[in-house]
Enzyme design. Structure first.
Site, PDB file in Angstrom:
ATOM      1  N   GLY A  21       0.813  -1.206   0.000  1.00  0.00           N
ATOM      2  CA  GLY A  21       0.000   0.000   0.000  1.00  0.00           C
ATOM      3  C   GLY A  21       0.847   1.256   0.000  1.00  0.00           C
ATOM      4  N   ARG A  25       7.265   1.805   1.057  1.00  0.00           N
ATOM      5  CA  ARG A  25       7.608   0.393   1.206  1.00  0.00           C
ATOM      6  C   ARG A  25       8.049  -0.169  -0.147  1.00  0.00           C
ATOM      7  NH1 ARG A  25       2.956  -2.810   3.401  1.00  0.00           N
ATOM      8  NH2 ARG A  25       3.062  -1.222   5.016  1.00  0.00           N
ATOM      9  N   ARG A  44       1.979  11.235  -8.881  1.00  0.00           N
ATOM     10  CA  ARG A  44       1.288  11.285  -7.586  1.00  0.00           C
ATOM     11  C   ARG A  44       2.113  10.651  -6.458  1.00  0.00           C
ATOM     12  NH1 ARG A  44      -4.531  12.145  -7.996  1.00  0.00           N
ATOM     13  NH2 ARG A  44      -5.064  12.554 -10.174  1.00  0.00           N
ATOM     14  N   ARG A  88      -0.354  -8.514  -3.522  1.00  0.00           N
ATOM     15  CA  ARG A  88      -0.459  -7.457  -2.519  1.00  0.00           C
ATOM     16  C   ARG A  88       0.307  -7.882  -1.274  1.00  0.00           C
ATOM     17  NH1 ARG A  88      -2.165  -3.792   0.883  1.00  0.00           N
ATOM     18  NH2 ARG A  88      -3.550  -4.306   2.628  1.00  0.00           N
ATOM     19  N   SER A  91      -0.427  -4.634   5.307  1.00  0.00           N
ATOM     20  CA  SER A  91      -0.636  -4.811   6.741  1.00  0.00           C
ATOM     21  C   SER A  91      -2.120  -5.052   6.990  1.00  0.00           C
ATOM     22  CB  SER A  91      -0.150  -3.583   7.506  1.00  0.00           C
ATOM     23  OG  SER A  91      -0.815  -2.417   7.051  1.00  0.00           O
ATOM     24  N   ASP A 205      -1.413  -4.691  13.810  1.00  0.00           N
ATOM     25  CA  ASP A 205      -2.075  -4.404  15.077  1.00  0.00           C
ATOM     26  C   ASP A 205      -3.150  -5.468  15.295  1.00  0.00           C
ATOM     27  OD1 ASP A 205      -3.310  -3.043  12.815  1.00  0.00           O
ATOM     28  OD2 ASP A 205      -4.743  -2.226  14.240  1.00  0.00           O
ATOM     29  N   ARG A 218       6.005  -0.651  10.283  1.00  0.00           N
ATOM     30  CA  ARG A 218       5.131  -1.057   9.182  1.00  0.00           C
ATOM     31  C   ARG A 218       5.809  -0.836   7.837  1.00  0.00           C
ATOM     32  NH1 ARG A 218      -1.045   0.047  10.676  1.00  0.00           N
ATOM     33  NH2 ARG A 218      -0.912   0.057  12.930  1.00  0.00           N
TER      34      ARG A 218
END
Length: 232
Positions: A21, A25, A44, A88, A91, A205, A218
């Site tokens: 996402g 990362r 973007r 994908r 998290s 979490d 993360r």
């Protein structure tokens, strides 16, 4: 070529794309794991890179948050850039009692509260599922690495700050393992395009144990998940 959201030219993106996402990362994966890296997108600030991993070409690109965002990027990758498989790597918030921080969830299916499927005008409720071949390989790799994992249903939610404080209890009561925000749209786009997709999620979490990783963790610490995805 390019699109309004992706500046890549045809041929600059590999047939397999890892899709976290967070675009940072994606940058971390490219800089840490890939050789001969070329950045193909900055539009973007949704960074995308292509490089070599164990001499095989692979791309990595951020998806952004939520189903509308991954819906755009995955659609363009499948339809405009001839991508065959999107993995994908994200998290998730844990529900299941056996899950702990940093455990891996491999999403066999993706429930959702979204109306993303309305566009397909189906005569019933569609069940978004991951590609079995990718899922089976991911399980084998997790076993070989000794990674703690669970396979099953996740829920892809449209709402992060939900006004309904009982929503997680109800999903948990149906055996749903964890909540995230993208897999269902990815699985639907893959199904419609006749392509492959799999979502692998690290528990960042736990919504019932009240434990959580930091934002920095993360971004950079999901190494086992990243390595399994790269080896698929």
């Amino acid at each position: 070529m390019g699109t309004p959201h992706n500046g890549a030219e045809k041929g600059e993106i590999a047939k397999k794309v890892l899709m976290p996402g967070d675009p940072l990362r994606a940058k971390f994966i490219a800089e840490t794991y890939l050789d001969e890296v070329k950045q193909f997108n900055t539009v973007r600030n949704m960074f995308g890179y292509t490089g070599k991993y164990k001499r095989q070409e692979v791309s990595v690109m951020g998806s952004g948050m939520g189903m509308p965002s991954i819906g755009i990027y995955s659609y363009e990758l499948y339809h405009f850039y001839e991508v065959e498989a999107i993995i994908r790597i994200g998290s998730a918030g844990g529900f299941h009692d056996d899950l702990e921080l940093m455990d891996l969830v491999i999403a066999q299916g993706a429930c959702t509260d979204s109306r993303y499927a309305y566009q397909f005008d189906l005569p019933g409720t569609f069940a978004p599922i991951g590609d079995y071949e990718l899922l089976s390989k991911a399980v084998s790799l997790a076993e070989a690495k000794g990674t703690k994992y669970k396979v099953g249903n996740v829920v892809s939610a449209d709402v992060f700050y939900n006004n309904d404080d009982r929503v997680n209890d109800r999903w948990k009561s149906m055996g749903v393992l964890a909540v995230e925000m993208e897999a269902a749209a990815l699985y639907m786009n893959a199904a419609k395009a006749g392509k492959k997709a799999l979502a692998m999620l690290t528990i960042s979490d736990h919504l019932f144990k009240k434990t959580a990783l930091s934002a920095k963790d993360r971004e950079t610490s999901f190494n086992e998940m990243m390595e399994i995805a790269l080896d698929l």
